[in-house]
Design an enzyme around this catalytic site. Structure first.
Site, PDB file in Angstrom:
ATOM      1  N   SER A  61      45.478  41.075  38.706  1.00 27.65           N
ATOM      2  CA  SER A  61      45.289  39.627  38.492  1.00 27.65           C
ATOM      3  C   SER A  61      46.231  39.013  37.467  1.00 27.65           C
ATOM      4  O   SER A  61      46.336  37.786  37.397  1.00 27.65           O
ATOM      5  CB  SER A  61      43.854  39.344  38.056  1.00 27.65           C
ATOM      6  N   LYS A  64      48.634  36.520  38.671  1.00 24.99           N
ATOM      7  CA  LYS A  64      48.231  35.139  38.994  1.00 24.99           C
ATOM      8  C   LYS A  64      48.879  34.126  38.043  1.00 24.99           C
ATOM      9  O   LYS A  64      49.094  32.974  38.401  1.00 24.99           O
ATOM     10  CB  LYS A  64      46.694  35.023  38.954  1.00 24.99           C
ATOM     11  N   TYR A 188      50.368  38.342  48.361  1.00 26.91           N
ATOM     12  CA  TYR A 188      49.361  38.504  47.298  1.00 26.91           C
ATOM     13  C   TYR A 188      49.146  39.988  46.966  1.00 26.91           C
ATOM     14  O   TYR A 188      49.126  40.388  45.795  1.00 26.91           O
ATOM     15  CB  TYR A 188      48.050  37.822  47.718  1.00 26.91           C
ATOM     16  N   TYR A 239      38.244  36.116  33.591  1.00 23.97           N
ATOM     17  CA  TYR A 239      37.216  35.915  34.622  1.00 23.97           C
ATOM     18  C   TYR A 239      36.010  35.199  34.015  1.00 23.97           C
ATOM     19  O   TYR A 239      36.169  34.335  33.161  1.00 23.97           O
ATOM     20  CB  TYR A 239      36.771  37.247  35.257  1.00 23.97           C
ATOM     21  N   VAL A 257      42.380  44.210  37.275  1.00 27.01           N
ATOM     22  CA  VAL A 257      41.435  45.307  37.517  1.00 27.01           C
ATOM     23  C   VAL A 257      42.043  46.709  37.395  1.00 27.01           C
ATOM     24  O   VAL A 257      41.316  47.692  37.485  1.00 27.01           O
ATOM     25  CB  VAL A 257      40.706  45.213  38.879  1.00 27.01           C
TER      26      VAL A 257
END
Ligand code: GLN
Length: 303
Positions: A61, A64, A188, A239, A257
């Protein structure tokens, strides 16, 4: 600082037993759950490193942040934020419920999976590989490391098991938000599999801390975008633990993660952390605790 970091790793090494490796991407279970490392790079050019820093791991992540910068450079704020919001969720990063019920067809923010899929779909380039090269290019410029590549095993592993991301991609297509779902998913999964070390993450965090300038002095990210993504890192970067992290640590940060955390203390330092055993929200168990202690000891909270 050097001896403090060494003590930090010693102190939190055993805490990793409390966490758990992400297993929904099977290849991530190959990681050593007890690995723990941290690199700190200051704006003055000092570098401190302790623990398992040479280990390679994937951005997951953390990517991102990079894709959001590129999408904003390509499309501008109006086009991007027409399709993805700016609000934290309080829900898990891969929630389908939010996308269907709470904010139908418009993901809450770019730091959750649905929002990141929308963002990836907005990155320009005529093929997936061309678009991926642009993502890799920015990561390499921020980290000042031209060797950064994809971990093919992690990419394939996520590609075959990414059912939930695939579901969200098609759900977004129904709303007309994403056109080509398969190429968006391919991009992605590849961006998530970009392989780095704590040192790379510390340089990337430092580039954001220096308002988009890398250590060589190149402005690789426009200054207003460096500020914008650091704000998302504060509100959504950890998150649905971002509120607690802001209170306990108070540093813009983004986790993944695989156990990585990229943190950026404006005008002061970049920090790269790796500890693959995760807490129940999906953040590095020992990594968050190390950042909390580091922030307290060196008074790093931005608040
Ligand atoms: N590749 C992961 C996924 O899509 C990234 C999620 C994460 O790091 N939280 O599920």
């Amino acid at each position: 600082m050097q001896s403090f970091l060494e003590q930090l790793v010693e102190k939190h090494k055993t805490a990793a037993h409390e966490g758990k490796l992400a297993d929904y991407i099977p290849q991530l279970t190959e990681q050593n759950p007890l690995a723990l490392g941290i690199t700190v790079r200051t704006c003055d050019g000092d570098v401190y490193t302790a623990g398992d820093c040479p280990i390679q791991f994937t951005l997951q992540s953390i990517s991102k942040v990079i894709t959001l910068i590129l999408a904003l450079m390509d499309q501008g704020e109006d086009e991007v934020f027409k399709r993805v919001g700016m609000e934290p969720t309080g829900s898990p990063f891969n929630s389908i419920y939010d996308l269907e019920v709470k904010s139908p067809g418009k993901p809450f923010n770019p730091m959750i999976n649905s929002g990141a899929l929308v963002v990836s779909s907005l990155i320009q380039g005529s093929t997936v590989d061309e678009r991926l090269e642009r993502i890799l290019g920015l990561v390499r410029d921020m980290a000042e490391n031209p060797e950064i590549e994809i971990d093919q095993a992690v990419y394939h592993s996520e590609g075959v098991t990414g059912y939930r991301n695939r579901s969200m991609g098609y759900f977004l297509k129904e709303f007309g938000i994403i056109e080509d779902v398969e190429s968006t998913l391919e991009l992605y999964f590849k961006q998530c599999a970009i392989s780095v070390t704590c040192d790379d993450l510390s340089r990337m965090g430092l580039c954001l801390a220096r308002n988009g300038k890398n250590q060589a002095g190149e402005q690789v990210i426009p200054q207003p975008l460096a500020r914008l993504v650091k704000t998302f890192m504060v509100t959504c970067g950890m998150y649905n633990a971002s509120g607690e992290f802001a209170i306990l640590v108070g540093i813009p940060a983004k986790s993944g993660v695989s156990g990585g955390i990229m943190a950026s203390v404006p005008e002061r330092m970049g920090i790269g952390v790796f500890g693959p055993a995760l807490d129940e929200k999906g953040n590095s168990y020992a990594g968050v605790r190390m950042l909390r202690d580091l922030s307290r000891e060196w008074n790093l909270s931005i608040f």
